[in-house]
Design a protein around this motif. Structure first.
Motif, PDB file in Angstrom:
ATOM      1  N   UNK A   1      51.479  46.526  44.031  1.00  0.00           N
ATOM      2  CA  UNK A   1      50.330  46.800  43.183  1.00  0.00           C
ATOM      3  C   UNK A   1      50.324  46.022  41.881  1.00  0.00           C
ATOM      4  N   UNK A   2      51.178  44.979  41.793  1.00  0.00           N
ATOM      5  CA  UNK A   2      51.153  44.161  40.589  1.00  0.00           C
ATOM      6  C   UNK A   2      51.322  45.022  39.349  1.00  0.00           C
ATOM      7  N   UNK A   3      50.801  44.529  38.260  1.00  0.00           N
ATOM      8  CA  UNK A   3      50.863  45.292  37.001  1.00  0.00           C
ATOM      9  C   UNK A   3      49.554  45.102  36.252  1.00  0.00           C
ATOM     10  N   UNK A   4      48.429  45.308  36.917  1.00  0.00           N
ATOM     11  CA  UNK A   4      47.160  44.894  36.328  1.00  0.00           C
ATOM     12  C   UNK A   4      46.673  45.782  35.201  1.00  0.00           C
ATOM     13  N   UNK A   5      47.195  46.999  35.101  1.00  0.00           N
ATOM     14  CA  UNK A   5      46.902  47.804  33.923  1.00  0.00           C
ATOM     15  C   UNK A   5      47.569  47.262  32.683  1.00  0.00           C
ATOM     16  N   UNK A   6      48.639  46.489  32.888  1.00  0.00           N
ATOM     17  CA  UNK A   6      49.331  45.842  31.780  1.00  0.00           C
ATOM     18  C   UNK A   6      49.234  44.324  31.891  1.00  0.00           C
ATOM     19  N   UNK A   7      48.279  43.830  32.673  1.00  0.00           N
ATOM     20  CA  UNK A   7      48.080  42.381  32.815  1.00  0.00           C
ATOM     21  C   UNK A   7      47.348  41.880  31.569  1.00  0.00           C
ATOM     22  N   UNK A   8      48.121  41.632  30.532  1.00  0.00           N
ATOM     23  CA  UNK A   8      47.566  41.392  29.193  1.00  0.00           C
ATOM     24  C   UNK A   8      47.548  39.900  28.858  1.00  0.00           C
ATOM     25  N   UNK A   9      47.065  39.088  29.774  1.00  0.00           N
ATOM     26  CA  UNK A   9      47.003  37.649  29.524  1.00  0.00           C
ATOM     27  C   UNK A   9      45.989  37.355  28.427  1.00  0.00           C
TER      28      UNK A   9
END
Length: 402
Positions: A104-112
């Motif tokens: 599930x990746x880390x898209x809630x913390x995908x802070x690019x």
């Protein structure tokens, strides 16, 4: 724990690039042996052999993990995330015994580009970079179909299935689901704790249920063949998703609120509705989630209290595991991103003892060995063990995936 898979050649994430030139290098947490091995099982030599054989010979599917390695020093966490190059932990996965894993990746913390996460462009970047890396090695393969899982099983590989914990990044554009499917996403949550255009998350004061746009999104996911997850959705939203979906729905990583009374757990009503429509609940193990009154210090035993409760509630055929583990300091990650992950609202006012890690389920490399060992120790049959570690999930995927 198994020996490294024969197929694994020692590849490290982004080996095809030059560290320090093409990307910034960090020192990452150990993928094996970061914490002491679990000592909570008392298996005889015969039971140990049976555990190892079941792990090696079964189709083992984790409904929910984060298979990246994280910085050893979590003070570098945001710098690491902002460069958008999450490293898949191939070495750890080679010891896991997994046939397939929903990552599930880390898209809630995908802070690019934003500290708030969930931005569509950031998610696409994250998916694309991870896929480019996977394409440069031969042990972990991109899993998009049942045939991919079968191929992984037959050839000693792991099918890596991209998933997203929420559909927040599609905003109000249903066609973005098609794009994400094209990128390889095969499972998606409705909302991650915070409400979005589809419905309510579990942290909100009120739950307005599935929106009209959420109806359209559920219909499109069914048509595409994206498995739907309601783990982080509010109770009313979860029930309405289960009702409106023409296909079974997953609760990929949660536990029973009757066992531990927080919003992060699901009430009996939701678990039963999921099962009645043919779905499966995967039992969660992220730090400080699936605690129990019998085992308030979070460990494998706490997690299995939720497993046994759900089996009694809806039957073994509707229960599996989505441990929700990673390679690194999971508690440190929660501390660093508490606001993004809505931990305060999810736990509410329920007090708990903080632990440095979940003993027995610290990372994806050790989880299913210990789960199967616990089931063997507690006299579950081989058929029942094969069902809960993969067979039940496969049954749902045969209905949901095209």
């Amino acid at each position: 724990m198994l020996e490294p898979a024969d197929r694994y050649t020692g590849y490290t994430a982004y080996d095809y690039l030059e560290a320090g030139k093409d990307y910034r290098a960090f020192e990452y947490a150990e993928q094996i042996g970061r914490v002491p091995a679990y000592q909570g099982l008392s298996l005889t030599s015969e039971q140990l052999l049976r555990t190892s054989s079941l792990l090696a010979e079964s189709t083992v599917i984790s409904l929910h993990e984060h298979v990246q390695a994280f910085p050893k020093d979590m003070g570098y966490l945001r710098d690491h995330i902002r460069q958008g190059r999450e490293p898949t932990a191939y070495r750890g996965l080679s010891r896991s015994g997994l046939t397939a894993v929903f990552d599930n990746g880390m898209d809630g913390t995908c802070c690019i580009s934003s500290d708030a996460g969930w931005k569509y462009q950031d998610v696409l970047f994250d998916l694309g970079v991870r896929m480019a890396d996977i394409a440069h090695q031969d042990f972990v393969i991109k899993g998009e179909t049942l045939a991919d899982i079968e191929h992984a099983r037959a050839t000693g590989r792991i099918a890596h299935i991209f998933a997203l914990e929420a559909a927040t990044m599609i905003e109000n554009e249903v066609d973005r689901l098609d794009v994400l499917y094209g990128f390889g996403v095969r499972q998606m949550g409705i909302a991650y704790s915070e409400a979005n255009t589809l419905g309510s998350g579990l942290k909100e004061r009120g739950d307005g249920g599935l929106t009209y746009f959420g109806d359209r999104a559920v219909e499109r996911m069914n048509k595409l063949g994206i498995a739907i997850d309601v783990s982080h959705s509010g109770d009313r939203t979860a029930l309405e998703v289960i009702e409106r979906s023409t296909q079974p729905v997953f609760i990929t990583h949660a536990g029973a609120r009757s066992v531990w009374p927080t919003n992060r757990m699901k009430p009996d009503e939701v678990i039963k509705a999921c099962a009645e429509r043919g779905g499966v609940i995967g039992i969660e193990a992220a730090p400080h989630t699936t605690l129990s009154r019998a085992h308030p210090r979070h460990s494998l035993e706490s997690v299995m209290d939720h497993f046994t409760y759900c089996v009694e509630l809806v039957g073994l055929e509707h229960v599996s595991f989505g441990p929700d583990t990673l390679f690194g300091d999971h508690v440190g990650l929660h501390d660093a991103f508490a606001a993004n992950l809505s931990l305060g609202q999810a736990h509410g006012n329920v007090e708990y003892e903080k632990v440095p890690y979940v003993d027995g389920l610290e990372n994806p490399a050790e989880g299913f060995f210990n789960i199967i060992g616990w089931l063997v120790e507690h006299n579950y049959s081989d058929d029942d063990i094969r069902a809960v570690v993969g067979g039940n999930t496969l049954r749902v995927l045969k209905d949901v995936w095209i």
